[in-house]
Design an enzyme around this catalytic site. Structure first.
Site, PDB file in Angstrom:
ATOM      1  N   ASP A   7       0.910  -1.139   0.168  1.00 14.99           N
ATOM      2  CA  ASP A   7       0.089   0.108  -0.040  1.00 14.99           C
ATOM      3  C   ASP A   7       0.922   1.251   0.040  1.00 14.99           C
ATOM      4  O   ASP A   7       1.570   1.503   0.969  1.00 14.99           O
ATOM      5  CB  ASP A   7      -0.961   0.000   1.350  1.00 14.99           C
ATOM      6  CG  ASP A   7      -2.138  -1.080   1.066  1.00 14.99           C
ATOM      7  OD1 ASP A   7      -2.147  -1.791   0.134  1.00 14.99           O
ATOM      8  OD2 ASP A   7      -2.658  -1.271   2.191  1.00 14.99           O
ATOM      9  N   GLY A  52      -3.414  -5.206   0.863  1.00 14.28           N
ATOM     10  CA  GLY A  52      -4.044  -6.393   0.109  1.00 14.28           C
ATOM     11  C   GLY A  52      -5.171  -7.040   1.083  1.00 14.28           C
ATOM     12  O   GLY A  52      -4.996  -7.713   2.104  1.00 14.28           O
ATOM     13  N   GLU A  96     -10.379  -9.858  -4.988  1.00 15.90           N
ATOM     14  CA  GLU A  96      -8.861  -9.208  -5.698  1.00 15.90           C
ATOM     15  C   GLU A  96      -8.207 -10.124  -6.172  1.00 15.90           C
ATOM     16  O   GLU A  96      -6.966  -9.885  -6.601  1.00 15.90           O
ATOM     17  CB  GLU A  96      -8.217  -8.389  -4.690  1.00 15.90           C
ATOM     18  CG  GLU A  96      -8.885  -6.959  -4.148  1.00 15.90           C
ATOM     19  CD  GLU A  96      -7.925  -6.214  -3.176  1.00 15.90           C
ATOM     20  OE1 GLU A  96      -6.932  -6.590  -2.758  1.00 15.90           O
ATOM     21  OE2 GLU A  96      -8.233  -5.035  -3.281  1.00 15.90           O
ATOM     22  N   ASP A 156      -8.242   6.016  10.218  1.00  7.36           N
ATOM     23  CA  ASP A 156      -8.035   5.701   8.844  1.00  7.36           C
ATOM     24  C   ASP A 156      -8.975   4.442   8.528  1.00  7.36           C
ATOM     25  O   ASP A 156      -8.528   3.380   9.203  1.00  7.36           O
ATOM     26  CB  ASP A 156      -6.302   5.151   8.393  1.00  7.36           C
ATOM     27  CG  ASP A 156      -6.246   4.707   7.163  1.00  7.36           C
ATOM     28  OD1 ASP A 156      -7.001   4.553   6.304  1.00  7.36           O
ATOM     29  OD2 ASP A 156      -4.909   4.260   6.998  1.00  7.36           O
ATOM     30  N   THR A 184      -9.010   2.356   6.250  1.00  7.87           N
ATOM     31  CA  THR A 184      -8.484   1.508   5.474  1.00  7.87           C
ATOM     32  C   THR A 184      -8.609   0.237   6.181  1.00  7.87           C
ATOM     33  O   THR A 184      -7.741   0.076   7.318  1.00  7.87           O
ATOM     34  CB  THR A 184      -7.094   1.761   4.657  1.00  7.87           C
ATOM     35  OG1 THR A 184      -7.285   2.845   4.399  1.00  7.87           O
ATOM     36  CG2 THR A 184      -6.919   0.773   3.710  1.00  7.87           C
ATOM     37  N   ASP A 235     -11.751  -5.737   6.088  1.00  6.41           N
ATOM     38  CA  ASP A 235     -10.927  -6.876   6.136  1.00  6.41           C
ATOM     39  C   ASP A 235     -10.802  -7.362   7.842  1.00  6.41           C
ATOM     40  O   ASP A 235     -10.948  -8.472   7.834  1.00  6.41           O
ATOM     41  CB  ASP A 235      -9.413  -6.716   5.780  1.00  6.41           C
ATOM     42  CG  ASP A 235      -9.338  -6.312   4.336  1.00  6.41           C
ATOM     43  OD1 ASP A 235     -10.281  -6.672   3.653  1.00  6.41           O
ATOM     44  OD2 ASP A 235      -8.505  -5.314   4.059  1.00  6.41           O
TER      45      ASP A 235
END
Ligand code: RIB
Length: 297
Positions: free
Chosen positions: A13, A39, A139, A239, A241, A245
């Site tokens: 990233d 990922g 992905e 964040d 992100t 996941d």
């Protein structure tokens, strides 16, 4: 100890922090740049390992400088890497991420991730047979996702399909999943539904059990015919992100408990994950998750 196999992507990233997102054709001065490992597949593997699971990763990196770094990052988390493949003459996956006001924008170049094949998944059949649960996302090439769903189904190992990034998939594939875990946007694209349709209606009509993530609002999940709600946990967002996941990993780790408990822990783990920079920065360990939940109502 829950045994988890993750089939999925591994990215480096490339993260820029900025006051806001740039518009088309606009150049902005950013505040900071960092290179962090990510990922969706690898993040889910790391989050599950931090929550105490025994994790195997089925994935691919390139033969560039990022490849060994990504390998070593996963090894340091205790993840079994017998099925991590190095693809020759190929770069590793990258994600160019801008973080502004806690939100993110991401552009992915799959590179080696695009070379993860159904044959790679078949080679991991023994591990998948022995696993308690398999996690797979979008992905990776769709034929590899399909192979994972079919293999899990054939071997009797439940597969959690995290349909991110958003894509439409054949209904037959969805029926092979134990749970599908979209956000609202992913759910409408996945089912080819009208984006304005009430997601609770979409969940009722989905061909498989759905756990729908709702960001700070928590999650909705269907257990049998009934729809349930798990409220979100309030945290300071640095964040976002990797929140999805972390949610998916925790759901997998706690799936053997009752579904409501697993979803509550998944929401709490996802909330904690957004309190630090980077997809993996805030992923909690068991002690942190337990302590956080103890202080909630
Ligand atoms: O879900 C977050 C991840 O999506 C990032 O780590 C990035 O690599 C992209 O794959």
């Amino acid at each position: 100890m829950t045994r988890v196999v993750v089939v999925g992507s591994i990215n480096m990233d490339l993260v820029t922090l900025a006051a806001r997102f740039a518009g088309p054709g606009e150049t902005l001065l950013g505040e900071r740049f960092v290179t962090l490992q990510g990922g969706k597949g690898a993040n889910q593997a790391v989050a599950a390992a931090r929550l105490g699971a025994q994790v195997m990763m089925v994935g691919a990196v390139g033969d560039d400088a990022f490849g060994p770094q990504l390998h070593d990052g996963l090894a340091r988390e205790g993840i079994v890497l017998d099925h991590l493949h190095r693809i020759d003459d190929c770069g590793s996956g990258t994600a160019s991420i801008t973080v502004a006001g806690g939100e993110n924008q991401i552009v992915i170049v799959p590179a080696a991730n695009a070379r993860l094949t159904p044959a790679h998944v078949e080679k991991a059949a023994d591990a998948i047979r022995q696993a308690d649960v398999v996690l797979v996302q979008l992905e990776s090439p769709l034929e590899t996702v399909e192979a994972t769903l079919r293999l899990g189904h054939r071997l009797g190992t439940p597969v959690i399909l995290n349909p991110a990034p958003a894509q439409s998939l054949p209904v037959e594939w969805l029926k092979l999943a134990r749970f599908v875990t979209p956000n609202q946007h992913e759910l409408s694209i996945l089912l080819g539904a009208d984006a304005h349709e009430d997601p609770r209606q979409m969940m009722q009509h989905a061909p498989c059990p759905v756990v729908m993530t709702r960001g700070a609002e928590g999650a909705w999940f269907r257990d049998g015919d009934e729809l349930h709600e798990q409220a979100g946990f309030r945290v300071d967002v640095i964040d976002s992100t990797g929140a999805g996941d972390t949610f998916n990993a925790a759901l997998a780790v706690f799936l053997q408990q009752d579904l409501a408990t697993a979803v509550r822990k998944a929401c709490a783990a996802g909330a904690l994950s957004v309190t630090r920079l980077g997809a993996r920065g805030g992923m909690p360990g068991m002690a942190e998750l337990d302590a956080f939940l103890e202080h909630q109502a």
